[in-house]
Design a protein around this motif. Sequence first.
Motif, mmCIF file in Angstrom:
data_model
loop_
_atom_site.group_PDB
_atom_site.id
_atom_site.type_symbol
_atom_site.label_atom_id
_atom_site.label_comp_id
_atom_site.label_asym_id
_atom_site.label_seq_id
_atom_site.Cartn_x
_atom_site.Cartn_y
_atom_site.Cartn_z
ATOM 1 N N PHE A 179 41.783 -48.683 -34.901
ATOM 2 C CA PHE A 179 41.671 -49.884 -35.716
ATOM 3 C C PHE A 179 40.436 -49.838 -36.614
ATOM 4 C CE2 PHE A 179 44.696 -51.439 -32.716
ATOM 5 C CZ PHE A 179 45.435 -52.346 -33.444
ATOM 6 N N LEU A 180 39.371 -49.239 -36.093
ATOM 7 C CA LEU A 180 38.106 -49.262 -36.820
ATOM 8 C C LEU A 180 38.058 -48.259 -37.966
ATOM 9 C CD1 LEU A 180 35.351 -49.706 -34.112
ATOM 10 C CD2 LEU A 180 35.825 -51.191 -36.050
ATOM 11 N N PHE A 181 38.580 -47.079 -37.706
ATOM 12 C CA PHE A 181 38.433 -46.022 -38.707
ATOM 13 C C PHE A 181 39.807 -45.521 -39.119
ATOM 14 C CE2 PHE A 181 34.835 -45.687 -35.749
ATOM 15 C CZ PHE A 181 33.839 -46.078 -36.615
ATOM 16 N N SER A 182 39.803 -44.910 -40.274
ATOM 17 C CA SER A 182 41.076 -44.351 -40.726
ATOM 18 C C SER A 182 41.327 -43.043 -39.972
ATOM 19 C CB SER A 182 41.009 -44.140 -42.233
ATOM 20 O OG SER A 182 41.413 -42.824 -42.535
ATOM 21 N N VAL A 183 42.592 -42.747 -39.737
ATOM 22 C CA VAL A 183 42.939 -41.570 -38.947
ATOM 23 C C VAL A 183 42.592 -40.289 -39.694
ATOM 24 C CG1 VAL A 183 44.757 -40.571 -37.526
ATOM 25 C CG2 VAL A 183 44.835 -42.968 -38.112
ATOM 26 N N PHE B 152 42.876 -41.836 -23.159
ATOM 27 C CA PHE B 152 43.678 -42.385 -24.255
ATOM 28 C C PHE B 152 43.128 -43.716 -24.739
ATOM 29 C CE2 PHE B 152 46.657 -39.567 -22.168
ATOM 30 C CZ PHE B 152 47.176 -38.881 -23.259
ATOM 31 N N VAL B 153 42.561 -44.492 -23.824
ATOM 32 C CA VAL B 153 42.126 -45.844 -24.170
ATOM 33 C C VAL B 153 40.988 -45.816 -25.195
ATOM 34 C CG1 VAL B 153 41.252 -48.004 -23.212
ATOM 35 C CG2 VAL B 153 42.876 -46.631 -21.928
ATOM 36 N N TYR B 154 40.172 -44.734 -25.177
ATOM 37 C CA TYR B 154 39.113 -44.629 -26.174
ATOM 38 C C TYR B 154 39.674 -44.717 -27.587
ATOM 39 C CZ TYR B 154 35.750 -42.873 -22.788
ATOM 40 O OH TYR B 154 34.902 -42.740 -21.749
ATOM 41 N N LEU B 155 40.869 -44.155 -27.726
ATOM 42 C CA LEU B 155 41.400 -43.988 -29.077
ATOM 43 C C LEU B 155 41.842 -45.317 -29.667
ATOM 44 C CD1 LEU B 155 43.478 -40.765 -28.393
ATOM 45 C CD2 LEU B 155 41.182 -40.956 -29.336
ATOM 46 N N ILE B 156 42.287 -46.280 -28.816
ATOM 47 C CA ILE B 156 42.917 -47.497 -29.348
ATOM 48 C C ILE B 156 41.994 -48.276 -30.284
ATOM 49 C CG2 ILE B 156 44.083 -49.630 -28.752
ATOM 50 C CD1 ILE B 156 44.892 -48.246 -26.118
ATOM 51 N N ILE C 12 43.153 -34.141 -26.229
ATOM 52 C CA ILE C 12 43.783 -35.455 -26.345
ATOM 53 C C ILE C 12 43.580 -36.020 -27.746
ATOM 54 C CG2 ILE C 12 43.594 -37.834 -25.540
ATOM 55 C CD1 ILE C 12 42.906 -36.499 -22.776
ATOM 56 N N ALA C 13 42.407 -35.710 -28.333
ATOM 57 C CA ALA C 13 42.095 -36.267 -29.648
ATOM 58 C C ALA C 13 42.995 -35.691 -30.731
ATOM 59 C CB ALA C 13 40.636 -36.020 -29.993
ATOM 60 N N SER C 14 43.772 -34.661 -30.411
ATOM 61 C CA SER C 14 44.704 -34.154 -31.415
ATOM 62 C C SER C 14 45.735 -35.232 -31.762
ATOM 63 C CB SER C 14 45.404 -32.904 -30.893
ATOM 64 O OG SER C 14 46.149 -33.236 -29.749
ATOM 65 N N LEU C 15 45.901 -36.217 -30.883
ATOM 66 C CA LEU C 15 46.767 -37.366 -31.172
ATOM 67 C C LEU C 15 46.284 -38.104 -32.409
ATOM 68 C CD1 LEU C 15 47.296 -38.901 -27.643
ATOM 69 C CD2 LEU C 15 49.074 -38.031 -29.137
#
Lengths: 361, 345
Positions: free
Chosen positions: B208-212, B200-204, B289-292
């Motif tokens: 911020f950097l890229f748009s979802v 999950f921490v990868y996503l944080i 997990i990246a489906s989040l």
Amino acid sequence: MTDQNETPETRVSLKQLYKIFGDDPETAMEHVRNGLSKADLLDQHNHVLGLNDINIDIPDGKMTVIMGLSGSGKSTLIRHLNLLIRPTDGEIEVDGENILNYSEAQLRTLRQQKMSMVFQKFGLLPHRTVLENAGMPLAVRGFSKSEWAEQARKWLNRVGLDGQENQHPNQLSGGMQQRVGLARALTSNAPIMLMDEAFSALDPLIRTDMQNLLLELQEELQKTVVFITHDLDEALKLADKLVILKDGFIVQQGEPQRILLEPADAYVEEFITDINRARVLRVRSVMRTGADPKSSSGRVEAIGADDTLESALAKAKGDTSVCFKVERGGKVVGQLDMTDLVRALVPSAPPEDGNTARKVA
Amino acid sequence: MATYDTLFQALGLKDWCDSSASSAPMSMSDLVSKSSGDGAEQQTSLWNTPFPSLDTLNDACPAMPQSRAVTKGLEEGFLNIKDSLKVVLDPATQPLSWMLDGALYAMLSTPWWLVIPAILMIVWAVSRSAGLVAFVAVSFGGLAFIDQYDYAIQTLSIILVCAFLCVLIGVPIGILMSRSNGLRRAIIPVLDMLQTLPPFVYLIPLIFLFSVTESKLFGIAIILYAIVPVVRLTDLGIRLVDKDVIEAADAFGMSRHQKLFGVQIPLALPNIMAGVNQTIMMSLAMVVIASLVSAPGLGVLVLRGIRNLELGVGLVAGLGIVLLAVILDRVTKAALARINTTHQH
């Protein structure tokens, strides 16, 4: 001795070669120059003196055998010849050029064109076929497949592996794998061949086969062979020149017959006590030169100069009064009587109780 | 009075503390203790002495920063460099978006009666095992039959793109590591971190950097997470190549290039393929997990199952993921086994 052939040219020459293993060989080298012994160097500075003042002239077109027990530095020594290991100090001259000054590209050319190598553990590429392995030295040099395949096939046939070209090395027995290794070295067509305990990993019978094959090839090709072994019988069988190494220094070097008749010290003596001298010594090494065989009491038999004493004994058939006239190429070159023959069979300094020499080792 | 008052007094820092009374807002516990109204001094025993943390020291000396300054500073620092980071990262990672979008579009717009046979043919080409082909056929047929086909294909195309990129980047890194001990020492801690960081921490920071809405967001997360095994095993594989064979290659004058492509990589291939297998399995884990962060595929259904408590939807999607995992694992293992047998001939 009587082996007065013309002295062959020196092909490779090692001069004052030292190799020290450790973190700081340069400093350790200073200590060695100042006369520190191998044991003290290990004790006080934790450096291992691998090679100690090695001077060898390797004659062109001859087989030089370097012999020593394990740990004597012989495998380290042979790896210096093509600089797989670099020396701490000294010079290595190949055809008069000091190869220590070579650039990486020059060194590659030397390894591709002047020196080939045969390894104790074969060192074949497991993912390539026998043919590809044998052709590897030429493929590395950029020859086309048809060119290297032809050469590889020729040498594979020569070492007795016809029909095995498409096998992989792991499908072959140890002896056959080493034949591939030998074919690979021959395909490279290099004048110098380094053989690092090439036959030590093979069964005794196969080893004898391979030795005979090597002698046969050598007769035909006259390569400069440097052969490493720990086996004195093998060394005496193959050597034109024998170098005995102990703890990284040379104990004695020269013609094997001479070493057998005049061992330099107790270490060499102890080495050669177990040898069947009759089988190794040649008539030429023990005969009296020049003189016509005196037609004294006994029979006179003709014998070749390169025959072993064993075959002379067989010819004598138990007759102790027989006298041999020694011939080479139809000419009589000397004579040998039974007294000289029997004297030569006695080890030069027989150990008194058979134990003293052994304790030295 | 707070516990560490005396410390600051002893150090002669009392003036400094008072001079710059911090304007930091009160923490919750401050508010609670204030509102409870017992401003009375509590004598803390030695037993209860708090650890001299930033918050405790701040009680004694308002000039000391509070702990939340650390998290806040990190956040502000990240936000400050974010824009300049984007200038570099955005164009550099844009091809990833294109690849992912392209792969998703291509796989979904090609009709199923082309895609499924194509997949079966690829499986046959790598594994040469009729049983495996039949298994894959039945699995995909089953998934399609219960209308999970689109989701499964989305997941599969994301994995294939990311695993391909992992190999493309990871193998050269592994080769460089095997050649230099210094580089190896520098990279191993990074690999350790990538491997142990919770997914999950990868996503944080990526959010911020890229748009979802950008596919590269989850693409980067998957690649970072899944690249580790292929790097490690490439390095290991090359280092494990028989020293005698390398020595023979040197003795016959092979150049570094010839040695790498003629000896080291072919002999390290079983290990490298084991790394590729692991990499594919880890990208499958991450794609769920990246489906989040809007990665399409079976993971979306799992997420729906959790959010809406739709037990059936979640379980079916979960089983679909298991099927995909088994297929990918078996196919890569079969390819690995084929490489091994050609080596052991």
